[in-house]
Every structure is written in C-alpha cells, then in structure tokens.
Enzyme design. Structure first.
Site, PDB file in Angstrom:
ATOM      1  N   GLU A  98       0.865  -1.221  -0.036  1.00  0.00           N
ATOM      2  CA  GLU A  98      -0.079  -0.025  -0.022  1.00  0.00           C
ATOM      3  C   GLU A  98       0.769   1.227  -0.042  1.00  0.00           C
ATOM      4  OE1 GLU A  98      -2.486   1.570  -0.734  1.00  0.00           O
ATOM      5  OE2 GLU A  98      -4.169   1.782   0.920  1.00  0.00           O
ATOM      6  N   ASP A  99       0.288   2.391  -0.550  1.00  0.00           N
ATOM      7  CA  ASP A  99       1.074   3.635  -0.407  1.00  0.00           C
ATOM      8  C   ASP A  99       1.338   4.202   0.797  1.00  0.00           C
ATOM      9  OD1 ASP A  99      -1.534   4.264  -0.526  1.00  0.00           O
ATOM     10  OD2 ASP A  99      -1.554   5.567  -2.078  1.00  0.00           O
ATOM     11  N   ASP A 102      -3.275   5.790   6.640  1.00  0.00           N
ATOM     12  CA  ASP A 102      -3.756   7.195   7.208  1.00  0.00           C
ATOM     13  C   ASP A 102      -4.384   6.679   8.246  1.00  0.00           C
ATOM     14  OD1 ASP A 102      -4.236   9.823   7.569  1.00  0.00           O
ATOM     15  OD2 ASP A 102      -5.403   9.868   5.749  1.00  0.00           O
ATOM     16  N   PHE A 151      -0.575  16.098   3.676  1.00  0.00           N
ATOM     17  CA  PHE A 151      -1.069  15.438   2.513  1.00  0.00           C
ATOM     18  C   PHE A 151      -0.068  15.521   1.451  1.00  0.00           C
ATOM     19  CE2 PHE A 151      -3.380  14.503  -1.270  1.00  0.00           C
ATOM     20  CZ  PHE A 151      -4.197  13.545  -0.872  1.00  0.00           C
ATOM     21  N   ARG A 164       0.907  11.757  -9.682  1.00  0.00           N
ATOM     22  CA  ARG A 164       1.478  10.599  -9.357  1.00  0.00           C
ATOM     23  C   ARG A 164       3.168  10.233  -9.729  1.00  0.00           C
ATOM     24  NH1 ARG A 164      -2.707   7.289  -7.296  1.00  0.00           N
ATOM     25  NH2 ARG A 164      -4.682   7.900  -8.384  1.00  0.00           N
TER      26      ARG A 164
HETATM   27  P1  5GP Z   1      -7.009   5.352   5.095  1.00  0.00           P
HETATM   28  O1  5GP Z   1      -8.016   4.439   4.900  1.00  0.00           O
HETATM   29  O2  5GP Z   1      -5.836   4.751   5.824  1.00  0.00           O
HETATM   30  O3  5GP Z   1      -7.400   6.512   5.615  1.00  0.00           O
HETATM   31  O4  5GP Z   1      -6.529   5.955   3.732  1.00  0.00           O
HETATM   32  C1  5GP Z   1      -5.686   5.299   2.806  1.00  0.00           C
HETATM   33  C2  5GP Z   1      -5.807   5.952   1.366  1.00  0.00           C
HETATM   34  O5  5GP Z   1      -5.886   7.277   1.535  1.00  0.00           O
HETATM   35  C3  5GP Z   1      -4.483   5.769   0.918  1.00  0.00           C
HETATM   36  O6  5GP Z   1      -4.112   4.630   0.223  1.00  0.00           O
HETATM   37  C4  5GP Z   1      -4.382   6.952  -0.020  1.00  0.00           C
HETATM   38  O7  5GP Z   1      -5.123   6.423  -1.145  1.00  0.00           O
HETATM   39  C5  5GP Z   1      -5.308   7.891   0.516  1.00  0.00           C
HETATM   40  N1  5GP Z   1      -4.245   8.846   1.392  1.00  0.00           N
HETATM   41  C6  5GP Z   1      -4.116   8.872   2.742  1.00  0.00           C
HETATM   42  N2  5GP Z   1      -3.518  10.014   2.940  1.00  0.00           N
HETATM   43  C7  5GP Z   1      -2.791  10.396   1.923  1.00  0.00           C
HETATM   44  C8  5GP Z   1      -1.911  11.416   1.454  1.00  0.00           C
HETATM   45  O8  5GP Z   1      -1.103  12.150   2.203  1.00  0.00           O
HETATM   46  N3  5GP Z   1      -1.886  11.322   0.040  1.00  0.00           N
HETATM   47  C9  5GP Z   1      -2.302  10.940  -0.820  1.00  0.00           C
HETATM   48  N4  5GP Z   1      -2.122  10.998  -2.048  1.00  0.00           N
HETATM   49  N5  5GP Z   1      -3.340  10.074  -0.582  1.00  0.00           N
HETATM   50  C10 5GP Z   1      -3.598   9.678   0.667  1.00  0.00           C
END
Ligand code: 5GP
Length: 176
Positions: A98-99, A102, A151, A164
C-alpha cells in the site's frame, strides 16, 4: 502545481534506499517461500514495481482496486471493491503493498477480507505511515517512512489523480 513549487518531504534518493532495505528484509523473512504480492491500486503501483524488483524470491503479483467514499484528501472508511484478485489465495503467503496508511480503515478492511480467504499468512508493507490520524489499531509489518499529518503526492500518490509521476514525495500546501 509544479513539482518545483512543492516542498520535498522525502527525496527520490531516500525513497530508493528505503525500498532496497525493505526488499532485503522481506527477502530474509520469507526465505525459502513463495510470495504473492498484492498491490492496492492506484497509489501503490510505482512503489510495488520498485519493491518487487529488489525482492529475491519467487514472486507472483496481483492487484486490488478499492474505492473509498471519502473526499479526495480524506478517507471515510466505507470501501467498495472495484477490482478483486484474479486467483484464490488459499495457502499462500500474501504481502499487501500500500502507498500510505492514514486512518487505517482501508487497509483494515482489505486485510480482513483477505484473511477470510484462508491464506497461509497476510502481512502489510506500506511505504508511508501517518499514525497521528489512525482510527483503527493497525500497524504495517513493513513500513518505509513515518510522516507527520501532511497530504503528500508523488511516487504514485495523487491529488485529484495528478502528480503520481513526481519522483520525490512532496507536501501539498493545506490551501491547495
Ligand atoms: P486510510 O483508509 O488509511 O485513511 O486511507 C488510505 C488511503 O487514503 C491511501 O491509500 C491513499 O489513497 C489515501 N491517502 C491518505 N493520505 C494520503 C496522502 O497524504 N496523500 C495521498 N495522495 N493519498 C492519501
């Protein structure tokens, strides 16, 4: 937004060094085993492409695409599967790539979903971790960088599906 206008949080050089380290650890941990690497689209595609090329194990790859009902910068935790895995994962060692983690809601959902399919193991490898915003108790088994609550874009991560292709990970100013 041009890359030159944004503050670099993690440089390409730092990213590449870290990806090599992560792959070394993964190679050691799964020595003698086959590994199915599952990339979460779209954000993980560049990280995953670099990571698998450094892993010295028999590797197969697959992808999942999930949609979150949140805004472009905030996850709601409600997740829908847009693309599922192509093959069953029963009896396999699965590494989810996963990238960024959050709130953790997306990964928590995916990990649970895959654990219910009787794999031999499920672990998580995330390039970035923003633990300050966590809503569920999930810790990546392999993590590149822990970052503050910014972010970020680049190296696969987007803002409105753009940026990207930036080679560094950059901070999007709060007013963007
Ligand atoms: P979570 O469910 O953990 O809140 O969200 C994860 C997803 O939210 C990540 O896979 C990504 O797509 C998006 N996301 C959360 N924080 C960031 C950020 O700082 N930058 C970007 N581009 N996407 C984020």
């Amino acid at each position: 937004m041009n890359q030159a206008d944004l503050e670099v949080l993690i440089s390409e050089k730092e990213i590449q060094a870290k990806v090599g380290e992560l792959a070394e650890t993964i190679t050691r941990d799964y020595a003698g085993q086959d590994l199915l690497v599952v990339g979460i689209l779209k954000g993980a595609f560049i990280f995953m492409a670099d990571l698998v090329r450094h892993i010295r194990l028999p590797v197969t790859v697959d992808f999942m695409d999930m949609s979150s009902y949140g805004s472009s910068t905030r996850s709601s935790g409600e997740v829908r599967i847009l693309k599922d895995l192509e093959k069953p994962i029963e009896g396999k060692h699965v590494l989810i790539v996963e990238d960024i983690v959050d709130t953790g809601l997306t990964l928590n959902y995916i990990a649970e979903l895959l654990r219910n399919r009787s794999p031999k193991s499920v672990r998580i490898c995330a390039l970035l971790d923003k633990p300050s915003r966590r809503k569920v108790d999930i810790v990546p088994d392999y993590c590149g960088f822990t970052i503050p609550d910014h972010f970020v874009v680049g190296y696969g991560l987007d803002y409105n599906d753009q940026y990207r292709n930036f080679r560094d990970i950059c901070i999007v100013p709060a007013e963007a």
